[in-house]
Design a protein around this motif. Structure first.
Motif, PDB file in Angstrom:
ATOM      1  N   LYS A   1      -5.572   9.163   3.903  1.00 55.98           N
ATOM      2  CA  LYS A   1      -6.204  10.478   4.066  1.00 55.98           C
ATOM      3  C   LYS A   1      -6.144  10.941   5.520  1.00 55.98           C
ATOM      4  N   LYS A   2      -5.836  10.024   6.428  1.00 60.38           N
ATOM      5  CA  LYS A   2      -5.832  10.368   7.855  1.00 60.38           C
ATOM      6  C   LYS A   2      -4.440  10.693   8.383  1.00 60.38           C
ATOM      7  N   GLY A   3      -3.551  11.041   7.483  1.00 61.42           N
ATOM      8  CA  GLY A   3      -2.202  11.401   7.958  1.00 61.42           C
ATOM      9  C   GLY A   3      -1.105  10.683   7.208  1.00 61.42           C
TER      10      GLY A   3
ATOM     11  N   ASP B   1       0.864  -1.193   0.000  1.00 62.35           N
ATOM     12  CA  ASP B   1       0.000   0.000   0.000  1.00 62.35           C
ATOM     13  C   ASP B   1       0.903   1.247   0.000  1.00 62.35           C
ATOM     14  N   LEU B   2       0.846   2.002  -1.113  1.00 64.28           N
ATOM     15  CA  LEU B   2       1.639   3.230  -1.227  1.00 64.28           C
ATOM     16  C   LEU B   2       0.830   4.472  -0.876  1.00 64.28           C
ATOM     17  N   GLY B   3      -0.404   4.256  -0.429  1.00 61.27           N
ATOM     18  CA  GLY B   3      -1.250   5.394  -0.020  1.00 61.27           C
ATOM     19  C   GLY B   3      -2.028   5.976  -1.176  1.00 61.27           C
ATOM     20  N   LYS B   4      -1.321   6.535  -2.158  1.00 63.08           N
ATOM     21  CA  LYS B   4      -1.965   7.133  -3.333  1.00 63.08           C
ATOM     22  C   LYS B   4      -1.705   6.229  -4.537  1.00 63.08           C
ATOM     23  N   PHE B   5      -2.791   5.864  -5.221  1.00 67.83           N
ATOM     24  CA  PHE B   5      -2.671   4.971  -6.382  1.00 67.83           C
ATOM     25  C   PHE B   5      -2.458   5.826  -7.625  1.00 67.83           C
ATOM     26  N   GLU B   6      -1.203   5.931  -8.049  1.00 69.85           N
ATOM     27  CA  GLU B   6      -0.840   6.882  -9.091  1.00 69.85           C
ATOM     28  C   GLU B   6      -0.781   6.278 -10.492  1.00 69.85           C
TER      29      GLU B   6
END
Length: 961
Positions: free
Chosen positions: A708-710, A691-696
């Motif tokens: 989104k929570k930090g 999981d990289l946070g943002k799926f680019e």
């Protein structure tokens, strides 16, 4: 000798006996000739006339079958009752004489009944609301009513009525009432009050519908007391045509909890009659049929077979002889798969949870303060102002503002009404001043209060068809500027006049010679006159009074006692009036103790649903929709005022939230994506995705909910762990991989794959449930976000229940069913309704199911263990939470699906379930509610503890997905 004979003859002829004898002979001859003519010459014709006009075949209604739950607990039955009826048995020389006599008889009967405490039938679709005549139905039902009034088979036949000079499809309730009361119709004179005239009209119209069966009585009142029966019989000579009849009425047990499933009965409509008689002509206009729910779906089984009587009646329809009788056959009994006790318990626990969410979200702050602070909050953290609660009591008609102006109004009501009148004048003046101003502000610069008024006026003008929606050119440049809020309402209305978007026939203006300025002046006058009498606008004014604290919370709360919403003997009333108890604390306590319910407030959340199935056969054990309603008041003869009240209720009690409400499934859809990815070989049970946070990989780039929570991530996880923590990034990647064709991202390919697997779980079709259900929609856009239950997926709770039932039993998709079996009136089995298998997921491997089930078990064992800690030690539970956002200014929808089984090796699942709390903030709320259902089902906790009549106020407030 001759003379002797002559004298004897003369003496006989001269005697009185001879004259009498001749007279009798002549009369006998005349009689013989008359009989010869009647029987020989005209005998055939008279026999035909006798048969056609005197001999009548009267149908005897059958007794409707009962409805039971799976264990034989009674849910719907028939009760013997006395009804007061009337037939038109008079002889009249003129229509005016008929109207006068009939109306008087009906009026006298009504007054006699009301004096004895009886309720008059009120199923006419015109009611008196706030002293105004209004329709109790709208849309297609209203057009059907108008078509019946004007004598049309189809609503498409409604046309411009030259005599009345009005479009029949658009005739107002007051105008129709006036027409029906006129001398040309029912001749209900002005000597009767509007209220009494409407009651007479109700009965007269029902008699008109029975006109082809003159000897069939029209009901004036049902379920009357024995004292009333005696009273009517005592006065029968004065009440010509009025009688007492024995009949059966439909009754429902615990109606509030089952109304959304069972529905109700009612008098057949013209269109329903036509449809029912397509197969077999056994119905007529007097029949009572199932109008909704199981009552409608199982009509052919429940109705039974009519009997008949051969009657001889005189020329005014009075029965003089009964020649032959054929007894009716009772309808079959329907057994539902529902467990009555479970259904009731789930309903009560759902209400307690909804009340608990509200209780936790209501804060002691003004509307403006809360509106301002909510602008910077997520949809799961929105607060509710206590002022919004006060306003909700008026807005959802818990408090009846029409009573404020009555002579017997309380001091609190009178005080509120005086404040309202003053503020109404001020508001109307402010509106008018802006609309006549030389330089009015644009909409966006008009201020929040004025914007609210303007929006309401625009909507009102469209509803009243003064501003013609179909004529507006939505591509027009000025219209687009108005939509951007960059011009004033005055400019928009003046432009609408110039473009002929205004129907000037609705305005008091000479349409032949008026110029645009005169039309605008007439439009302003129309707005002022309409708003002054408009209940919806009045509610806006009361909201302003509350918002500006001109009306206090104490004022509102005291009216709840005055209008008997709350028990006036409550000790809190005195404390509230004296100031010992503040209104905020008071109102929260009423919500906590369910004296004011979520359904009454119609704030977010006010509704919810839960469907529980047996995953081993697809039977539905509970199908709860909150809030419910009393279907006893709609059965037999509809209580029009109550029906109108239900239609206006903002919590939508007539709407089945379990089968008709659709929302996105949110993360509950992730098991579909997991099965698709595993079966198509895009992932395996052990493959980890970081999981990289943002799926680019796509633009715009969606983010994982935890990111989104930090800017946190879930790290590297496999599919079971991804289900556990509901990792959006993981399923974005699976959706992306499903969209790959030779290494190239293809949206159509991805959507096709998701739809293929969603269809395997039955999400492309109706669930099989035997009551009305909204059609599902599989997402057809954006496969990456659709993979986590976003896109434009929309499903009902019942459809999600079928889906999770399929997950629970590892691949058998049933057409879930509410019906268990049908028996005849002697208890003999007629038909077994074992649910059918819709499809079988044969291509899904055991390892795939194990991975999915393991992930769902981790959800309740680890991710949300604080909710289910005591449960996990007792049974095996698996679930998946889901949060679906509909609009940023309202709370998220909360969903939870899953299944459970006995905590023994190899045990099959006992139940599968899907629940949704519309605008329920966080999925943890749905999970928390369902945890109580599980505790109840397996008797893990005491029933009295779980269902204690109080809001469940514990705040889980867990992370969302």
């Amino acid at each position: 000798m001759f003379n002797y004979i002559k004298e004897v003859i003369l003496s006989i002829v001269k005697s009185r006996f001879f004259i009498l004898a001749v007279t009798f002979v002549l009369l006998f001859v005349v009689l013989i000739l008359r009989l010869f003519k009647l029987q020989i010459v005209n005998g055939e014709q008279y026999m035909k006339d006798f048969t056609m006009t005197i001999k009548k075949e009267k149908e005897i209604p059958s007794t409707r079958g009962n409805i039971y739950d799976r264990d034989g607990e009674l849910l719907a039955y028939n009760e013997l009752a006395y009804s007061v009826t009337i037939v038109d048995s008079g002889n009249y020389n003129k229509m005016a004489e008929k109207n006068e006599q009939l109306n008087k008889i009906i009026y006298d009967t009504i007054k006699m009944l009301e004096k004895n405490g009886e309720t008059i039938v009120s199923d006419f679709n015109i009611i008196i609301d706030n002293n105004k005549l209004k329709y109790s139905v709208e849309g297609t039902k209203l057009k059907r009513f108008l078509a019946d009034i004007f004598g049309y088979k189809s609503i498409d036949s409604l046309e411009y009525n030259k005599k009345l000079k009005v479009d029949e499809a658009k005739i107002s309730a007051p105008r129709l009432f006036e027409h029906l009361c006129s001398k040309d119709m029912y001749g209900i004179s002005d000597k009767y009050s509007k209220k009494d005239a409407l009651k007479i009209l109700n009965i007269r119209y029902n008699m008109y519908q029975n006109r082809f069966k003159k000897y069939v009585g029209t009901t004036i009142a049902t379920q009357v007391k024995e004292e009333t029966v005696a009273l009517i019989k005592e006065n029968k000579n004065e009440l010509q045509g009025v009688d007492i009849e024995e009949s059966t009425i439909r009754k429902y047990v615990d109606s509030e909890y089952f109304a959304s499933i069972i529905g109700y009965t009612g008098k057949v409509s013209t269109e329903e009659l036509e449809e029912l008689n397509k197969e077999k002509k056994t119905y007529d206009m007097n029949d009572v049929i199932g109008k909704a729910g199981i009552e409608s779906n199982m009509e052919s089984e429940l109705q039974g077979k009519k009997g008949s009587e051969t009657l001889y009646v005189n020329n005014v329809g009075k029965v003089i002889e009964t020649a032959e009788t054929v007894d009716p056959i009772s309808g079959n009994d329907v057994y539902l798969s529902i467990n009555k006790n479970l259904q009731i318990a789930v309903y009560k626990m759902l209400e307690q949870k909804l009340a608990g969410i509200l209780y936790n979200k209501i804060i002691n702050a003004s509307m403006d303060q809360v509106n301002s602070s909510n602008e910077n909050k997520s949809a799961s953290d929105l607060d509710i102002s206590i002022d919004h609660v006060y306003n909700a009591l008026i807005n959802n008609n818990v408090i009846d503002i029409s009573r404020f102006s009555l002579e017997n109004a309380s001091e609190s009501e009178k005080s509120l009404y005086q404040s309202f009148l003053t503020h109404l004048d001020t508001s109307l003046n402010e509106i008018n001043n802006q609309l006549i101003s030389e330089a009015p502000p644009s909409y966006k610069d008009s201020g929040t209060q004025m914007q609210s008024y303007i929006s309401y006026i625009e909507s009102m003008l469209k509803t009243n068809e003064v501003l013609l929606k179909d004529s507006i050119d939505t591509a027009d440049e000025t219209y687009l500027i108005w939509q951007k809020e960059e011009i004033s309402f005055k400019e928009y209305l003046q432009y609408a006049i110039a473009q002929n978007w205004i129907d000037i026939s609705k305005l008091k203006v000479d349409s032949k010679y008026a110029d645009s300025s005169e039309i605008y002046t007439a439009l302003l006058a129309y707005i002022q006159e309409t708003l002054r009498e408009d209940t919806g606008f009045h509610k806006k004014v009361y909201k302003s009074l509350i918002q500006n604290h001109i009306v206090s919370g104490v004022d509102i709360c005291m009216v709840l006692y005055d209008q008997c919403v709350l028990d006036s003997n409550d000790a809190s009333k005195t404390q509230l009036a004296s100031g010992e108890l503040d209104p905020y604390t008071f109102m929260k306590e009423q919500i906590k103790t369910l004296k004011i319910t979520p359904g009454q407030l119609a704030l977010d959340p006010c509704s919810g649903s839960c469907v529980i199935t047996n995953p081993n056969n697809g039977e539905i054990l509970a199908a709860v929709s909150y809030p419910g309603y009393d279907n006893n008041r709609l059965a037999n003869t509809v209580d029009s005022a109550y029906f109108s009240q239900l239609n206006k209720d903002l919590s939508l009690p007539l709407y089945n939230h379990a089968t008709q409400e659709t929302t996105a499934p949110g993360s509950t859809f992730k098991m579909v994506t997991a099965v698709a990815g595993l079966t198509e070989g895009k992932i395996d049970p052990y493959k980890e995705i970081k999981d990289l946070g943002k799926f680019e990989k796509i633009k715009p780039s969606p983010e994982c909910w935890i990111y989104k929570k930090g800017h946190q991530t879930h790290g590297s996880i496999n599919v079971s762990q991804a289900i556990e923590v509901s990792c959006n990034y993981f399923f974005y990647e699976v959706g992306y991989q499903l969209s790959s064709v030779n290494g190239t991202y293809n949206q159509d390919q991805g959507i096709s794959m998701l739809q293929k697997y969603a269809a395997m779980f039955g999400l492309d079709q109706y669930s099989g449930i035997e009551i009305p259900e909204t059609k599902p929609h599989m997402s057809d856009e954006y496969p990456v976000t659709s993979a986590i239950g976003q896109g434009n997926h929309t499903y009902t709770t019942s459809q999600l229940a079928r889906y999770v039932t399929t997950v629970a039993n590892s691949g058998t998709c049933y057409d879930i069913s509410l019906i268990d079996k049908v028996k005849d009136n002697k208890g003999k089995l007629v038909k077994d309704y074992t649910p059918k298998i819709h499809s079988q997921l044969d291509d899904v491997s055991e390892s795939t199911w194990n991975a999915v089930h393991e992930g769902m078990k981790l959800v309740v064992n680890k991710e949300h263990k604080d909710i289910f800690s005591d449960i996990n030690n007792t049974i095996t539970l698996a679930g998946k939470t889901g949060t679906a956002q509909q609009i940023t200014t309202r709370a998220n929808h909360a969903l939870f699906v899953g299944y459970s089984s006995q905590n023994t090796p190899g045990a099959s699942p006992d139940i599968a379930f899907a629940t949704r709390i519309a605008f329920g903030y966080s999925s943890s709320n749905a999970a928390d509610f369902m945890s109580d259902v599980i505790r109840y089902y397996y008797k893990i906790a005491d029933e009295n503890t779980l269902i204690n009549g109080e809001a469940k106020t514990n705040n889980t407030n867990l992370g969302g997905d």
